[in-house]
Design an enzyme around this catalytic site. Structure first.
Site, PDB file in Angstrom:
ATOM      1  N   GLU A   1       0.830  -1.219   0.000  1.00 35.07           N
ATOM      2  CA  GLU A   1       0.000   0.000   0.000  1.00 35.07           C
ATOM      3  C   GLU A   1       0.855   1.255   0.000  1.00 35.07           C
ATOM      4  O   GLU A   1       0.689   2.155   0.838  1.00 35.07           O
ATOM      5  CB  GLU A   1      -0.968  -0.030   1.196  1.00 35.07           C
ATOM      6  CG  GLU A   1      -1.979  -1.169   1.085  1.00 35.07           C
ATOM      7  CD  GLU A   1      -3.092  -1.143   2.117  1.00 35.07           C
ATOM      8  OE1 GLU A   1      -2.909  -0.536   3.184  1.00 35.07           O
ATOM      9  OE2 GLU A   1      -4.158  -1.733   1.856  1.00 35.07           O
TER      10      GLU A   1
ATOM     11  N   GLU B   1      -5.541  -8.256  -1.513  1.00 35.79           N
ATOM     12  CA  GLU B   1      -6.206  -8.099  -0.223  1.00 35.79           C
ATOM     13  C   GLU B   1      -7.648  -7.733  -0.492  1.00 35.79           C
ATOM     14  O   GLU B   1      -7.925  -6.815  -1.276  1.00 35.79           O
ATOM     15  CB  GLU B   1      -5.594  -6.958   0.624  1.00 35.79           C
ATOM     16  CG  GLU B   1      -4.377  -7.337   1.398  1.00 35.79           C
ATOM     17  CD  GLU B   1      -3.903  -6.223   2.322  1.00 35.79           C
ATOM     18  OE1 GLU B   1      -4.750  -5.534   2.928  1.00 35.79           O
ATOM     19  OE2 GLU B   1      -2.677  -6.044   2.426  1.00 35.79           O
TER      20      GLU B   1
HETATM   21  C1  BGP Z   1      -4.662  -3.026   4.761  1.00 39.07           C
HETATM   22  C2  BGP Z   1      -3.296  -3.508   5.243  1.00 39.07           C
HETATM   23  C3  BGP Z   1      -3.309  -4.810   5.966  1.00 39.07           C
HETATM   24  C4  BGP Z   1      -4.561  -5.117   6.739  1.00 39.07           C
HETATM   25  C5  BGP Z   1      -5.829  -4.602   6.132  1.00 39.07           C
HETATM   26  C6  BGP Z   1      -7.024  -4.615   7.038  1.00 39.07           C
HETATM   27  O1  BGP Z   1      -4.694  -1.641   4.676  1.00 39.07           O
HETATM   28  O2  BGP Z   1      -2.426  -3.697   4.143  1.00 39.07           O
HETATM   29  O3  BGP Z   1      -2.120  -4.929   6.684  1.00 39.07           O
HETATM   30  O4  BGP Z   1      -4.424  -4.964   8.069  1.00 39.07           O
HETATM   31  O5  BGP Z   1      -5.710  -3.302   5.618  1.00 39.07           O
HETATM   32  O6  BGP Z   1      -6.958  -3.531   7.916  1.00 39.07           O
HETATM   33  P1  BGP Z   1      -7.202  -3.683   9.467  1.00 39.07           P
HETATM   34  O7  BGP Z   1      -6.214  -4.702   9.912  1.00 39.07           O
HETATM   35  O8  BGP Z   1      -6.957  -2.341  10.043  1.00 39.07           O
HETATM   36  O9  BGP Z   1      -8.588  -4.150   9.599  1.00 39.07           O
END
Ligand code: BGP
Length: 478
Positions: free
Chosen positions: A179, A379
């Site tokens: 990201e 993701e």
């Molecule tokens: C993205 C990140 C991840 C992951 C995901 C979910 O932005 O790359 O590392 O964590 O989001 O977010 P969260 O864990 O805050 O629910």
């Protein structure tokens, strides 16, 4: 979970994780502290706190993650049982170079990933490896203020060359920065560029200026391009990708002013970084953007050539939600790293993220039209409050619906002509939330019995091993 109609032969299905949220073992076998080891837990309403020193009585959820470090064999076996043919994971930089600027790598750290990759291969699972997923050795924060310093480029190159050389026969698919576009945002200096030297306090107060952010991003672009070039020159079998957090936004109304505001938001949030990493040069709109935001980049001789010579092979992104942008009154919604406007046509998750599967199809089409290189959704997922029934089952029909609707959207995009390589669900096994540090924000197909107060069911072994409770709530992929 086999390939179905609408997806090409060899399509990758699997799950995505990050070392700092998963591994645990934060101080074992020579690993150095990483920036995330200094983050406490938070909630949706209370930001995580950063402490310069590790305080003795404070809970740092990333310290033991879900202890993948000691459980990778059983976890990967569960992934294989679900039919995964890809596992996205990241390497913890501070396991390889504990301080980041060390002369020699840590052999025990390297040996750990040998075992993990071998285990994946034994199960027919292709690893997809993120080189830097929201972390760096904390020493680089203390000494260099993270990516604010140009010296990080050399440290990152050395780290990447070390792992490329070591795992040349075990890993083919690599992503440079997770990201990376979150570095354009104020909060990005925490997770993405780690410019928090000396900072203690709530994450929401760790601010940075546009000048600092875009200069740090320039360093990352050069670093990414140089390691991509190194990989291409030495390992032609490798494929290198970027990784963007795609926050699709729509114009709030058909007022042309809203359309222009949204175009500018889409450029800043979604296109700026990938335009550089895919095309190899800064986009035409960058100059005006820099001027209007008081940004004056220090670009050294050779940087622009590096960018040209290190373009990526495939584009990857996370996709969770969409938002709206407008010049009239727009109510703010929650989101991962960002806060867009509320779209009255969409439902939200327990954490207020707006669910928009059609937006995924739209995003895939937009990205592919722009770049015409293979894409991967690395993701996508739904963080929710799961209820464990007395018999140990979890009825997460909401998660199954979320998954199905997004898979359908991908199938439509593939039918539209998008060259889609694969899909990895975020958090196939419950892990520590990046945004809030919570465990109760669960994404997993596999339940992990660990809780926000640090409690977990312990077996009678030393080191507090976690008792996992894998559920039989498998998702059907159709
Ligand atoms: C993205 C990140 C991840 C992951 C995901 C979910 O932005 O790359 O590392 O964590 O989001 O977010 P969260 O864990 O805050 O629910």
């Amino acid at each position: 979970m086999s390939n179905r109609q609408g997806f090409p032969e060899g399509f990758f299905w699997g799950g995505a994780t990050a070392a700092n949220q998963l591994e645990g073992g934060w101080d074992v076998d020579g690993r150095g502290p990483s920036v995330d080891d200094h983050f406490t837990g938070g909630t949706k309403d209370k930001p995580r706190t950063i402490t310069v020193d590790i305080e003795p009585d404070v809970l740092y959820p990333n310290h033991d993650g879900i202890d993948f470090y000691h459980h990778y064999e059983e976890d990967i076996a569960l992934f294989a049982e679900m039919g995964f043919n890809m596992f996205r994971m990241s390497i913890s930089w501070s396991r390889i170079f504990p301080n980041g600027d060390d002369e020699q790598p840590n052999e025990l750290g390297l040996a750990f990933y040998d075992k993990v990759f071998d285990c994946c291969r034994a199960h027919g699972i292709e690893p997809l490896v993120t080189l830097s997923h929201y972390e760096m050795p904390y020493h680089l924060v203390e000494k260099y203020n993270g990516w604010a310093s140009r010296e990080l480029i050399g440290f990152f190159e050395k780290y990447c060359q070390t792992v490329f050389d070591r795992y040349r026969d075990k890993v083919r698919y690599w992503l440079t920065f997770n990201e990376i576009n979150c570095g354009t945002m104020d909060m990005g200096n925490l997770f993405e560029t780690s410019m928090i030297r000396g900072f203690s306090g709530p994450a929401s107060e760790a601010h940075s200026t546009p000048q600092e952010r875009y200069q740090a991003l320039h360093h990352q672009f050069v670093a990414s391009a140089r390691v991509v070039r190194y990989a291409h020159e030495n390992y032609p079998q490798f494929k290198l990708g970027n990784m963007d957090c795609f926050i699709l936004s729509y114009a709030a109304t058909c007022d042309p002013k809203d359309v222009l505001a949204n175009e500018s938001e889409m450029r800043r949030m979604n296109w700026y970084c990938s335009d550089v990493q895919v095309r190899g040069y800064y986009p035409s709109y960058a100059k005006r953007f820099w001027r209007e935001n008081d940004i004056s980049l220090k670009i050294e001789d050779g940087d622009l050539e590096d960018l040209k010579e290190g373009t990526i092979d495939f584009y990857t992104f996370s996709y969770y939600m969409s938002s709206i942008v407008g010049t009239h009154d727009v109510k703010q919604a929650a989101g991962n790293m960002t806060f867009g406007g509320v779209n009255p046509y969409l439902q939200s998750t327990d954490w207020g993220w707006q669910i928009d599967p059609d937006g995924l199809r739209f995003a895939l089409n937009e990205i592919y039209d722009r770049y015409q290189i293979p894409l991967m959704v690395v993701e996508n997922g739904m963080g929710a409050l799961d209820k464990v029934e007395e018999d140990g089952s979890i009825h997460d029909t909401y998660r199954i619906d979320y998954l199905k609707s997004h898979v359908r959207a991908m199938r439509e995009a593939a039918a539209d002509g998008v060259d889609l390589m694969g899909y990895t669900w975020w958090g196939p096994i419950d892990l520590v939330s990046a945004g809030t540090g919570e465990m109760r924000k669960r994404y997993g197909f596999i339940y992990v019995d660990k809780h926000d107060d640090g409690t977990r069911h312990l077996r009678a072994q030393p080191q507090g091993l976690l008792l996992r409770l894998p559920e039989d709530h498998q998702v059907e992929w159709h």
